[in-house]
Design a protein around this motif. Structure first.
Motif, mmCIF file in Angstrom:
data_model
loop_
_atom_site.group_PDB
_atom_site.id
_atom_site.type_symbol
_atom_site.label_atom_id
_atom_site.label_comp_id
_atom_site.label_asym_id
_atom_site.label_seq_id
_atom_site.Cartn_x
_atom_site.Cartn_y
_atom_site.Cartn_z
ATOM 1 N N ARG A 283 28.126 -10.263 9.567
ATOM 2 C CA ARG A 283 28.327 -10.746 10.931
ATOM 3 C C ARG A 283 28.934 -9.636 11.796
ATOM 4 O O ARG A 283 29.818 -8.905 11.350
ATOM 5 N N ILE A 284 28.436 -9.500 13.010
ATOM 6 C CA ILE A 284 29.019 -8.591 13.998
ATOM 7 C C ILE A 284 29.577 -9.432 15.140
ATOM 8 O O ILE A 284 28.881 -10.286 15.697
ATOM 9 N N VAL A 285 30.833 -9.183 15.466
ATOM 10 C CA VAL A 285 31.481 -9.861 16.588
ATOM 11 C C VAL A 285 31.989 -8.791 17.552
ATOM 12 O O VAL A 285 32.801 -7.940 17.174
ATOM 13 N N VAL A 286 31.481 -8.810 18.772
ATOM 14 C CA VAL A 286 31.920 -7.871 19.801
ATOM 15 C C VAL A 286 32.994 -8.583 20.622
ATOM 16 O O VAL A 286 32.700 -9.506 21.377
ATOM 17 N N ARG A 287 34.226 -8.195 20.423
ATOM 18 C CA ARG A 287 35.349 -8.888 21.063
ATOM 19 C C ARG A 287 36.440 -7.900 21.423
ATOM 20 O O ARG A 287 36.439 -6.749 20.971
#
Length: 509
Positions: A283-287
């Motif tokens: 999973r990639i989360v851009v935050r």
């Protein structure tokens, strides 16, 4: 920006034009060529020869230096050398007293190193500005190489490279790549512009089953794409990639990392490769970071983060500072066999703020801060996939995860009034000529038809890579620039020699 002309020639034919003439054309068009460097054996004079190491012993006052006896076929010279691969019996590149080392420009003189006299220098590829080879040690030639032969003759099979050093102004980030400069030359020379190959074969595995992407801050990250390479043979890059990167001042580190750097230099699109197996939860989360969160970047420094900074995370932790630098925990290293390719668009102001706050800069941040082509992410990702498959037998999942929140159109149309443009330029450029110049730069006229002689004005669509075209004056500037600033006539500003104002009040006094 360093520009190897052999790389440029891949996209626009320029090898039939003298480099000095090319440099003059580009400089007159507003992108100044600061220096022209010839890299290769032809630049080496008579004082650079093949030396045979007759003897190599440890320096009496050093744990890493060697005291050597070097023969040039006629004389024997004592030389102190610190190269890790120095040893008795090898043949290497030897520069005599009086030689000027290409990389650094210093002249070889008789000297002393820790009390031992030295009469010359054994050289690496880097010191001689020769692309390729082991830059950590001196050059080693095959045993059959003739002692005393001139290096330029021994290395004559290598064609010398010409490299431009170009000053790219802040408002022209589109020129921070080989392809961007090829676009300029194609317009200047009225020649065909070729696109790089981006074709590759996908596997049957859908990318959606391999990775998911969530972008929590669409303002700071208008677009994020992820492509998964399920298998790749990482290792040393082919000579053409390693050589071109070195000509641009980038060290070769291995195929996967080199390909991302190659695409950066070629297209101007920063990319990052994560070791896919190290991404928690697939999973990639851009935050934005959480206050007090930390991450060790690729330069080995532990970074303290805060909520103003955009991060690329997996399901558990940050893995990269968005648009600036990756993290150690997910870096591609020896043994990496599957990777996630990131190609994204990050906000200029956000990237600059974070880079300044962390005191961290990179080739990627340099471009993001100035402005990356708003529509390049997918094309660049396909280019990287093509190269990995071509040179690393990459198996690539089908499709791409593309979280796209960009506002369209990317740039507003700009209206050009032909007569007003002529008055500003001072040259009778025809309507069709103006349209031809602007079209060669990638602008699209919104008016249908091919002749513009009787038309007063035309709206032009501005390409996604030009951040500096917002006003009619910007279009006029491009027309003047491509038509030739030196063609503009010299004119004295006009002003009335006698004031029209009445001086009666002063006379009455």
């Amino acid at each position: 920006m360093k520009l190897p002309l052999s790389w440029l020639n891949e996209f626009v034919k320029i090898d039939d034009i003298d480099p000095k003439e090319l440099a003059e054309k580009l400089t007159r068009a507003g992108l100044q060529v600061e220096s022209i460097e010839t890299i290769g054996p032809e630049a080496l004079g008579d004082l650079f020869v093949v030396g045979e190491v007759l003897e190599s012993v440890a320096h009496p006052d050093s744990d890493h230096l060697h005291v050597c006896k070097i023969s040039d076929g006629n004389e024997v010279f004592q030389v102190v050398c610190g190269a890790p691969n120095m040893r008795t019996g090898i043949k290497t590149a030897f520069s005599k007293i009086g030689a000027v080392i290409p990389n650094g420009g210093f002249k070889i003189k008789k000297g002393k190193l820790r009390g031992v006299e030295s009469f010359g220098m054994c050289c690496s590829s880097a010191e001689l500005n020769l692309p390729g080879g082991d830059h950590d040690g001196i050059i080693e030639f095959p045993p059959e190489t003739k002692t005393g032969a001139f290096l330029r003759d021994v290395l004559s099979m290598e064609k010398p490279e010409t490299v431009f050093e170009i000053e790219v102004t802040w408002n022209r980030p589109d020129a921070l790549s080989v392809y961007g400069l090829a676009r300029e030359f194609a317009a200047l020379l009225h020649r065909e512009l070729k696109k790089p190959a981006v074709d590759f074969v996908e596997s049957d595995t859908p990318v959606e089953s391999e990775i998911s992407v969530v972008v929590e801050d669409a303002v700071k990250c208008p677009r994020y794409t992820a492509r998964v390479v399920t298998s790749v043979e990482d290792g040393p890059s082919p000579e053409i990639i390693a050589k071109r990167l070195e000509l641009c001042g980038v060290r070769s580190l291995g195929l996967v990392v080199d390909v991302t750097n190659y695409v950066l230099m070629e297209l101007g699109q920063p990319m990052h490769a994560f070791d896919y197996t190290k991404l928690a939860g697939r999973r990639i989360v851009v935050r934005t970071a959480k206050d007090g969160e930390t991450m060790k970047t690729l330069d080995g420094v532990e970074r303290k983060l805060d909520s103003s900074m955009l991060m690329i995370c997996d399901a558990e932790r940050p893995n990269a500072v968005a648009g600036i630098m990756g993290g150690e925990e997910s870096e591609v290293a020896s043994g990496t066999r599957s990777v996630l390719l990131e190609s994204a668009l990050f906000d200029c102001a956000s990237t600059k703020f974070t880079a300044t706050k962390l005191g961290l800069s990179s080739e990627s941040s340099y471009r993001y801060i100035r402005g990356v082509d708003k529509d390049l992410a997918d094309f660049a990702s396909r280019r990287a996939a093509h190269l990995l498959q071509k040179y690393g037998k990459a198996v690539i999942a089908k499709g791409i995860v593309d979280v796209d929140n960009r506002q369209k159109p990317f740039n507003k149309d700009v209206t050009l009034n032909f007569e007003r443009a002529r008055k500003l330029i001072g040259i009778p450029v025809g309507n069709d000529g103006m349209v031809f110049i602007l079209k060669s730069l990638g602008l699209e006229p919104r008016t249908t038809g091919t002749l513009y002689a009787g038309i007063e004005s035309v709206d032009f669509g501005i390409p996604s890579w030009r951040y500096d075209m917002e006003l009619e004056a910007d279009l006029v500037e491009e027309i003047a620039r491509l038509n030739g600033l030196d063609n503009m006539p010299d004119a004295m500003p006009s002003a009335p020699s006698v004031s029209s104002l009445s001086d009666a009040p002063f006379r009455a006094r």
